[in-house]
Design a protein around this motif. Structure first.
Motif, PDB file in Angstrom:
ATOM      1  N   SER A 152       0.836  -1.206   0.000  1.00  0.00           N
ATOM      2  CA  SER A 152       0.000   0.000   0.000  1.00  0.00           C
ATOM      3  C   SER A 152       0.868   1.252   0.000  1.00  0.00           C
ATOM      4  O   SER A 152       0.418   2.325  -0.413  1.00  0.00           O
ATOM      5  N   THR A 153       2.112   1.123   0.434  1.00  0.00           N
ATOM      6  CA  THR A 153       3.050   2.246   0.415  1.00  0.00           C
ATOM      7  C   THR A 153       3.482   2.601  -0.998  1.00  0.00           C
ATOM      8  O   THR A 153       4.184   3.587  -1.206  1.00  0.00           O
ATOM      9  N   MET A 154       3.077   1.764  -1.969  1.00  0.00           N
ATOM     10  CA  MET A 154       3.475   1.913  -3.376  1.00  0.00           C
ATOM     11  C   MET A 154       4.948   1.595  -3.590  1.00  0.00           C
ATOM     12  O   MET A 154       5.534   1.965  -4.602  1.00  0.00           O
ATOM     13  N   TYR A 155       5.562   0.918  -2.616  1.00  0.00           N
ATOM     14  CA  TYR A 155       6.934   0.432  -2.762  1.00  0.00           C
ATOM     15  C   TYR A 155       6.910  -1.033  -3.191  1.00  0.00           C
ATOM     16  O   TYR A 155       6.131  -1.832  -2.655  1.00  0.00           O
ATOM     17  N   SER A 156       7.788  -1.380  -4.124  1.00  0.00           N
ATOM     18  CA  SER A 156       8.013  -2.786  -4.432  1.00  0.00           C
ATOM     19  C   SER A 156       8.988  -3.338  -3.397  1.00  0.00           C
ATOM     20  O   SER A 156       9.535  -2.586  -2.579  1.00  0.00           O
ATOM     21  N   ILE A 157       9.222  -4.635  -3.424  1.00  0.00           N
ATOM     22  CA  ILE A 157      10.163  -5.244  -2.489  1.00  0.00           C
ATOM     23  C   ILE A 157      11.548  -4.635  -2.668  1.00  0.00           C
ATOM     24  O   ILE A 157      12.227  -4.285  -1.690  1.00  0.00           O
ATOM     25  N   VAL A 158      11.964  -4.474  -3.929  1.00  0.00           N
ATOM     26  CA  VAL A 158      13.296  -3.920  -4.213  1.00  0.00           C
ATOM     27  C   VAL A 158      13.389  -2.472  -3.768  1.00  0.00           C
ATOM     28  O   VAL A 158      14.379  -2.051  -3.145  1.00  0.00           O
ATOM     29  N   GLU A 159      12.355  -1.679  -4.064  1.00  0.00           N
ATOM     30  CA  GLU A 159      12.364  -0.274  -3.660  1.00  0.00           C
ATOM     31  C   GLU A 159      12.394  -0.143  -2.147  1.00  0.00           C
ATOM     32  O   GLU A 159      13.114   0.701  -1.597  1.00  0.00           O
ATOM     33  N   GLY A 160      11.621  -0.980  -1.472  1.00  0.00           N
ATOM     34  CA  GLY A 160      11.624  -0.948  -0.015  1.00  0.00           C
ATOM     35  C   GLY A 160      12.990  -1.297   0.559  1.00  0.00           C
ATOM     36  O   GLY A 160      13.484  -0.628   1.487  1.00  0.00           O
ATOM     37  N   LYS A 161      13.604  -2.328   0.005  1.00  0.00           N
ATOM     38  CA  LYS A 161      14.916  -2.764   0.495  1.00  0.00           C
ATOM     39  C   LYS A 161      15.937  -1.648   0.377  1.00  0.00           C
ATOM     40  O   LYS A 161      16.782  -1.468   1.266  1.00  0.00           O
ATOM     41  N   SER A 162      15.872  -0.877  -0.717  1.00  0.00           N
ATOM     42  CA  SER A 162      16.831   0.209  -0.917  1.00  0.00           C
ATOM     43  C   SER A 162      16.672   1.301   0.127  1.00  0.00           C
ATOM     44  O   SER A 162      17.585   2.107   0.343  1.00  0.00           O
TER      45      SER A 162
END
Length: 337
Positions: free
Chosen positions: A9-19
């Motif tokens: 829901s944050t509009m982050y993908s797993i990769v974007e979140g990890k970064s």
């Protein structure tokens, strides 16, 4: 160490979140008889295209096994899981259930954001920032609680058809609303558990104006963050820079009445495109504040080309605000002596 977990829901993908130092558990969406992990197996653009073909999506919370896996990834760390609004999704309850199935439940706090999308992302980003600043888990939770209580979300569906598809309106009411081209506005109610009708207007700008008025009534000013999620309709989002007019209101309402401000703004946007009117105000305001607080030189003319009544009004409004700032500064300087 404190770990931040959230969902798509944050509009982050797993990769974007990890970064960004965030572990993301993606929600699942089912549409046209196919199920996808949000932001992983289907892009936003593809998702919107399928909706526009007439298919109704259904979302479901992240698989509880995936949440448990994220919890178990950090057995010795403190964890804050910030979920999308309870009631709009089962994500919060699923995260709470997963907490009872791991060996370190006392280290885990599940936070109901009571919101989604832009404000949800802000909460998660803020939590990461506070972790990096060395704040304790208790301090972070207290800050998040205060921010959540000031959050409000509005939704303007593309048309009544979306509300009919989702079961929020009868087909008859939907057809009537579409026929006379009404613009519905929905609001996430205070507990964040459901979406309710806020208002119905004849035009999109009027709908934005009503939202702006609601912000002003609860004291929203330029210290707040405003997010516009546009579902791939950037043109409409730019039109919603009508909300940028709200920033102008926040400044001018310190000098003028709301009625006077609305009349001035309407005169501006009747003469210039909203982006041009807003940019012009920002130029005038920046120069006015500089003249009033720094140079005290009022000889510079920012007008380009032919003078207009609207231009003179903008300049005068900006100077009124800047001069008020100057007077307040003088008073505070005198008090401090």
């Amino acid at each position: 160490m404190i770990r931040i977990i959230s969902d798509s829901s944050t509009m982050y993908s797993i990769v974007e979140g990890k970064s960004k130092g965030i572990d993301i558990a993606p929600l699942s969406v089912t549409i046209n008889n196919m199920t996808y992990k949000e932001n992983e197996e289907i892009s936003t653009e593809e998702f919107i295209d399928i909706i526009n073909q007439g298919h109704v999506p259904m979302s479901s919370q992240p698989a509880i096994g995936e949440v448990i896996e994220l919890y178990n990834k950090y057995p010795n760390d403190k964890i804050i899981n910030i979920t999308m609004a309870d009631g709009l999704s089962g994500t919060y309850n699923s995260a709470c259930s997963a907490k009872t199935m791991v060996n370190n439940p006392d280290n885990i706090d599940v936070v109901n954001s009571k919101t989604l999308c832009g404000p949800h992302r802000y909460l998660v980003d803020l939590a990461v920032q506070l972790v990096n600043e060395g704040k304790s888990k208790e301090e972070i939770l207290e800050v998040l609680k205060d921010i959540i209580e000031t959050s409000q979300s509005y939704l303007i569906p593309n048309d009544f058809e979306y509300l009919v598809r989702g079961g929020r309106l009868s087909p008859l009411v939907g057809k009537i609303g579409s026929a006379i081209k009404l613009v519905p506005v929905m609001v996430v109610i205070e507990d964040g558990k459901r979406i309710s009708k806020f208002t119905t207007k004849r035009t999109f700008p009027k709908a934005i104006e009503k939202i702006t008025q609601a912000f002003l009534e609860v004291g929203v000013d330029d210290s707040y963050y405003i997010y516009i999620s546009h579902a791939c309709n950037e043109k409409l989002a730019n039109t919603a820079k009508h909300l940028a007019y709200f920033i102008v209101v926040c400044v001018l309402k310190q000098v003028f009445s709301l009625t006077e401000i609305c009349k001035m703004i309407r005169m501006q946007i009747d003469t210039f495109p909203i982006e041009q009117a807003y940019d012009y105000f920002c130029v005038e305001l920046e120069e006015a504040v500089k003249q009033a607080l720094v140079t005290r030189d009022f000889s510079k003319d920012t007008f380009e080309g032919k003078r207009t009544l609207q231009g003179e009004m903008t300049k005068s409004a900006a100077m009124s605000f800047a001069n008020k700032l100057y007077l307040q500064k003088c008073i505070m300087d005198k008090i401090d002596e």
